[in-house]
Design an enzyme around this catalytic site. Structure first.
Site, PDB file in Angstrom:
ATOM      1  N   ASP A 333       1.230  -1.591   0.031  1.00  0.00           N
ATOM      2  CA  ASP A 333       0.445  -0.347  -0.199  1.00  0.00           C
ATOM      3  C   ASP A 333       1.005   1.424   0.160  1.00  0.00           C
ATOM      4  O   ASP A 333       1.859   1.225   0.518  1.00  0.00           O
ATOM      5  CB  ASP A 333      -0.663  -0.475   1.239  1.00  0.00           C
ATOM      6  CG  ASP A 333      -2.131   0.906   0.886  1.00  0.00           C
ATOM      7  OD1 ASP A 333      -2.753   0.660   0.420  1.00  0.00           O
ATOM      8  OD2 ASP A 333      -2.144   1.751   2.410  1.00  0.00           O
ATOM      9  N   GLU A 362       2.166   0.551  -4.953  1.00  0.00           N
ATOM     10  CA  GLU A 362       0.603   1.449  -5.118  1.00  0.00           C
ATOM     11  C   GLU A 362       1.771   3.080  -5.143  1.00  0.00           C
ATOM     12  O   GLU A 362       1.777   3.575  -4.393  1.00  0.00           O
ATOM     13  CB  GLU A 362       0.178   1.223  -4.452  1.00  0.00           C
ATOM     14  CG  GLU A 362      -1.283   1.964  -4.506  1.00  0.00           C
ATOM     15  CD  GLU A 362      -1.835   2.367  -3.042  1.00  0.00           C
ATOM     16  OE1 GLU A 362      -3.259   3.426  -3.823  1.00  0.00           O
ATOM     17  OE2 GLU A 362      -2.040   3.111  -2.658  1.00  0.00           O
TER      18      GLU A 362
END
Ligand code: CA
Length: 620
Positions: A333, A362
């Site tokens: 993330d 990400e």
């Protein structure tokens, strides 16, 4: 009475763990390349204790005191000769108090090379577990946690989906043609509200009981592997939830960023979200610090990975999950928000132990230069080496949406896709970059494309044909959308129909689906199942032609197999002269339409009767 006391004493003597509040990682393994292990031990006043280990092949190298008196960090070395088994770690305070911790070293049950990552042969099904399927209503509410209710009417409430719900529907996922599953985080989020999304983790070693148990997670992994599919775990190195257990007693004064201000209840700053400060040659230190030390949001404390104990904590935690679940990959993330030198060490440490593993980071940017920067092997001006196999193709996602939504002119429409793909020259390995029509943080693709079904099919076909690793969000196959409140997180993570007992519509069986929904499900099923066996799409050469008369032709070729994707934005019948594509060597060959099964001869011209995608193959 005396007999009872003897029993009580015997009970505590047997329970080694009862003497220490917490040890993390809760177990480890023999046989890692890296022989060092650092144990976090939490127990009242443990900081004034010494520790001893007496086990062949295991040595205690260093006892590190923390800033809090209630922690010790033990540097343990596990030699190649150490055998699996349990041993005692004995703590003494010099005043006669002794505490014993029983620690286990397990044998590794899978060879490091067999943790096979995801790659361009895969298509990943992304799931928000709370919203996919509720197999076990008895775990919906857990009164020991802060959010005590379930409410399917509330977009931001818990809806009851769980791990078993995913396991129960793996047949559906596999028959659709997906080969890998990425559920968003399923570790405990003991947050008073919005705990359903999973990104505010309050215990990095515990499965959220509302999703199920560790045994259920292991069973999900094992079932996925029996089906020859892959499991990707969503990890969060950047932050935790503000209700994390360590927020009440930090091991160190710099365990999280802005810790002193937090303790003093002073105002905290959030990240400035200026992600380019990681690459910007001219970025001020102030901007860089605000970016990496600001909290993502006020409910998510920013972990300080520059503290070496925190850094090792995160690395070991992730290895513990890889080894426990036999993961195939990690989705990390908020990649650019963490300390980037740490992220390089983190990815390097994992790839060192698991050479065939995959990690995707990400970075939400539509700038291809940033996508390229994070991918391992890219020659970065600042010398940064990421160790990261895959980054995310937000630029191409935006290009595809623009290509379809815009009118066709010299500089708008399909040319956005054509020129976007031309940026691949900047990438080390374009085929290892993750592409997606949407994800759990974006408006759904059907909404982004204004409810236009032919455009949605064109977007999906493009994503599944490009030299990339495609990811598709659950429910895309049945046109799930967020028209009501576009981009609203709670809404776009809607319930998958059929996942709840009593649902009138059941997308698993097709019951109650509209004609359009069934048609889209069948369309995706056909493309996915073709792709599963298509070496041309998975590994082939890519050739495309500049948009022409409202159409775009892209070819993927390997050996005898050529796949042709034609995007056509013309509402009225349009005839295209195929001489333009002679260099592809298809003249007078018979091709099969992948969706309809119809045969056609690649001759002088092709007439496209309506707007939409045509997918053709030379395969018989
Ligand atoms: Ca449930």
């Amino acid at each position: 009475m005396r007999f009872l006391w003897v029993l009580v004493v015997l009970f505590f003597f047997q329970q080694g763990f009862s003497q220490v509040e917490r040890v993390e990682p809760p177990n480890w393994w023999t046989g890692f390349k890296n022989t060092n292990l650092q144990l976090l031990v939490k127990e009242e006043a443990i900081g004034s204790f010494t520790a001893e280990v007496n086990y062949p092949g295991v040595s205690l190298k260093k006892i590190n005191k923390a800033d809090s008196p209630n922690y010790l960090f033990l540097d343990v070395s596990i030699s190649e000769t150490a055998k699996p088994g349990t041993f005692d770690i004995v703590f003494k305070d010099g005043k006669g108090t002794q505490k014993t911790l029983v620690y286990e070293l397990k044998a590794r049950d899978q060879s490091p090379e067999d943790f096979i990552g995801f790659n361009s042969s895969d298509v990943i099904y992304l799931i928000t577990p709370d919203r996919f399927a509720n197999a076990n209503p008895s775990n919906d509410v857990n009164t020991s946690l802060l959010e005590k209710t379930i409410n399917r009417e509330n977009d931001y409430g818990r809806h009851g989906g769980d791990i078993q719900g995913i396991t129960d529907h793996l047949n559906y996922i596999q028959e659709m043609g997906f080969t890998a599953v990425w559920p968003t985080p399923m570790l405990t989020n003991n947050m008073p509200r919005s705990s359903y999304h999973g990104y505010a983790i309050t215990d990095f070693y515990e499965v959220d009981p509302r999703f199920g148990t560790l045994e259920e997670y292991k069973n999900l992994a094992a079932t996925i592997h029996r089906k020859d599919m892959k499991l990707i775990m969503d990890m969060v190195a950047n932050h935790c939830g503000v209700e994390h257990w360590w927020m009440k007693d930090f091991p160190f004064d710099d365990w999280v960023n802005q810790e002193q201000a937090y303790k003093n209840k002073e105002p905290l700053f959030n990240s400035n979200h200026r992600r380019t400060t990681n690459q910007d040659l001219y970025a001020s230190q102030r901007d860089k610090d605000e970016m990496s030390q600001g909290w993502f949001v006020s409910a998510m404390p920013d972990l300080n990975q520059r503290n070496p104990f925190m850094a090792q904590y995160i690395i070991q935690n992730n290895i513990w999950w890889i080894e426990t679940l036999h993961l195939n990959g990690i989705r990390q993330d908020t990649y650019p928000y963490s300390d980037k030198e740490f992220m390089s060490d983190w990815a390097g440490a994992i790839m060192n132990e698991y050479p065939n593993f995959s990690i995707v980071g990400e970075e939400w940017s539509t700038n291809p230069l940033l996508v390229a920067y994070w991918q391992d092997g890219h020659k970065n001006k600042d010398g940064y080496k990421s160790n990261l196999k895959s980054s995310m193709d937000f630029p191409m996602q935006a290009n595809i949406v623009q290509a379809l939504n815009e009118e066709e002119t010299w500089g708008t429409g399909l040319v956005k896709l054509y020129e976007g793909l031309a940026n691949d020259f900047a990438y080390t390995t374009p085929e290892e970059i993750l592409i997606f029509p949407d994800n759990h943080d974006m408006s759904r693709i059907f909404t982004q494309l204004k409810g236009d079904i032919p455009n949605t099919k064109m977007a999906l076909a493009t994503i599944l044909t490009l030299p990339r690793i495609p990811q598709i969000y659950y429910g895309t196959e049945i046109l799930m959308n967020d028209f009501e409140k576009p981009g609203d997180h709670g809404l776009l993570r809607g319930d998958f129909p059929g996942g709840w007992k009593g649902d009138k519509t059941n997308a698993f069986t097709g019951e109650g689906l509209s004609t359009d929904q069934k048609d889209m499900q069948e369309f995706l099923n056909k493309v996915l199942n073709y792709r599963k066996n298509s070496k041309a799409i998975q590994k082939g050469k890519t050739i495309h032609f500049a948009p022409f008369m409202g159409t775009y032709f892209l070819f993927r070729t390997l050996g005898e197999e050529t796949v042709v994707m034609i995007l056509n934005k013309n509402e009225n019948p349009t005839t295209i002269d195929l001489k333009r594509y002679t260099e592809m060597g298809l003249d007078y060959k018979e091709l099969t339409n992948i969706i309809t099964g119809e045969k056609m001869k690649w001759s002088d011209s092709i007439t496209l009767n309506k707007k939409g995608v045509v997918l053709l193959t030379t395969k018989k």
